[in-house]
Write a protein that holds these residues in place. Structure first.
Motif, mmCIF file in Angstrom:
data_model
loop_
_atom_site.group_PDB
_atom_site.id
_atom_site.type_symbol
_atom_site.label_atom_id
_atom_site.label_comp_id
_atom_site.label_asym_id
_atom_site.label_seq_id
_atom_site.Cartn_x
_atom_site.Cartn_y
_atom_site.Cartn_z
ATOM 1 N N VAL A 54 -1.066 -12.703 4.605
ATOM 2 C CA VAL A 54 -1.018 -12.072 5.921
ATOM 3 C C VAL A 54 -1.763 -10.756 5.773
ATOM 4 N N GLU A 55 -2.834 -10.586 6.537
ATOM 5 C CA GLU A 55 -3.652 -9.381 6.372
ATOM 6 C C GLU A 55 -3.933 -8.745 7.731
ATOM 7 N N TRP A 56 -3.611 -7.476 7.833
ATOM 8 C CA TRP A 56 -3.841 -6.699 9.051
ATOM 9 C C TRP A 56 -4.950 -5.679 8.819
ATOM 10 N N LEU A 57 -5.711 -5.396 9.859
ATOM 11 C CA LEU A 57 -6.627 -4.251 9.894
ATOM 12 C C LEU A 57 -6.142 -3.391 11.045
ATOM 13 N N THR A 58 -5.706 -2.172 10.733
ATOM 14 C CA THR A 58 -5.098 -1.309 11.747
ATOM 15 C C THR A 58 -5.636 0.109 11.641
ATOM 16 N N PRO A 59 -5.411 0.930 12.674
ATOM 17 C CA PRO A 59 -5.685 2.357 12.541
ATOM 18 C C PRO A 59 -4.768 2.937 11.466
ATOM 19 N N SER A 60 -5.149 4.058 10.918
ATOM 20 C CA SER A 60 -4.400 4.612 9.790
ATOM 21 C C SER A 60 -3.005 5.097 10.156
ATOM 22 N N ILE B 225 3.254 -15.958 -1.238
ATOM 23 C CA ILE B 225 2.992 -15.371 0.078
ATOM 24 C C ILE B 225 2.799 -13.864 -0.111
ATOM 25 N N TRP B 226 1.636 -13.366 0.317
ATOM 26 C CA TRP B 226 1.308 -11.945 0.182
ATOM 27 C C TRP B 226 1.074 -11.331 1.552
ATOM 28 N N VAL B 227 1.331 -10.029 1.664
ATOM 29 C CA VAL B 227 1.088 -9.273 2.890
ATOM 30 C C VAL B 227 0.274 -8.045 2.508
ATOM 31 N N ASN B 228 -0.844 -7.845 3.210
ATOM 32 C CA ASN B 228 -1.724 -6.703 2.948
ATOM 33 C C ASN B 228 -2.044 -5.989 4.257
ATOM 34 N N VAL B 229 -2.241 -4.684 4.183
ATOM 35 C CA VAL B 229 -2.686 -3.900 5.331
ATOM 36 C C VAL B 229 -3.896 -3.091 4.914
ATOM 37 N N LYS B 230 -4.941 -3.139 5.731
ATOM 38 C CA LYS B 230 -6.122 -2.296 5.534
ATOM 39 C C LYS B 230 -6.211 -1.368 6.736
ATOM 40 N N HIS B 231 -6.600 -0.125 6.487
ATOM 41 C CA HIS B 231 -6.744 0.844 7.569
ATOM 42 C C HIS B 231 -8.220 1.076 7.879
ATOM 43 N N ALA B 232 -8.533 1.104 9.168
ATOM 44 C CA ALA B 232 -9.896 1.376 9.625
ATOM 45 C C ALA B 232 -10.185 2.874 9.502
#
Length: 138
Positions: free
Chosen positions: A68-74, A107-114
């Motif tokens: 599960v990977e999100w790209l979100t504001p910081s 199952i992995w969860v990652n978040v990246k910030h724009a």
């Protein structure tokens, strides 16, 4: 907020893909206090990327996985409470959607910030403060 659910082929039944994306998105919005937000909700987008068997790896070996990977504001996912709650809920959602056939350890969860100022919606680049202001109106 783009959400990508990456799964090995055969892990997640196709019939469960829409509800899985919906549940992952709803958890994100709820945990951030933005459930029903009229500005953000239509800008939560998601897709499922199915990777052929034998092309996902863990421990250097071909392994069935879900990411599960999100790209979100910081400013998203900044509190430890939200991070822990989302990882737990997202893992549960994916595990259930896969019918319990995929071990939780896969199952992995990652978040990246724009980068601030590069959040583009409808051709407009928003800074974090501008986006935050727009969200407060929704």
């Amino acid at each position: 907020m783009p959400l990508t659910l990456i799964v090995s082929d055969g892990v997640l039944p196709e019939a469960n893909m829409p509800s899985t994306i919906q549940r992952l998105s709803e958890a994100f919005l709820r945990l951030h206090g933005l459930a029903g937000n009229k500005v953000l909700t239509p800008n939560v987008v998601g897709h499922v990327q199915v990777v052929p068997k034998g092309r996902t790896f863990s421990g250097l070996m071909p392994t069935d996985v879900a990411v599960v990977e999100w790209l979100t504001p910081s400013f998203a996912f900044t509190s430890s409470e939200i991070q822990k709650a989302y990882v737990r809920e997202a893992t549960d959602i994916v595990y259930e959607a896969c019918g319990g056939s995929l071990p939780r350890t896969n199952i992995w969860v990652n978040v990246k910030h724009a980068v601030d100022g590069t959040w583009g919606i409808s051709g407009v680049a928003y800074s974090n403060s501008e986006l935050g202001e727009a969200l407060s109106l929704g």
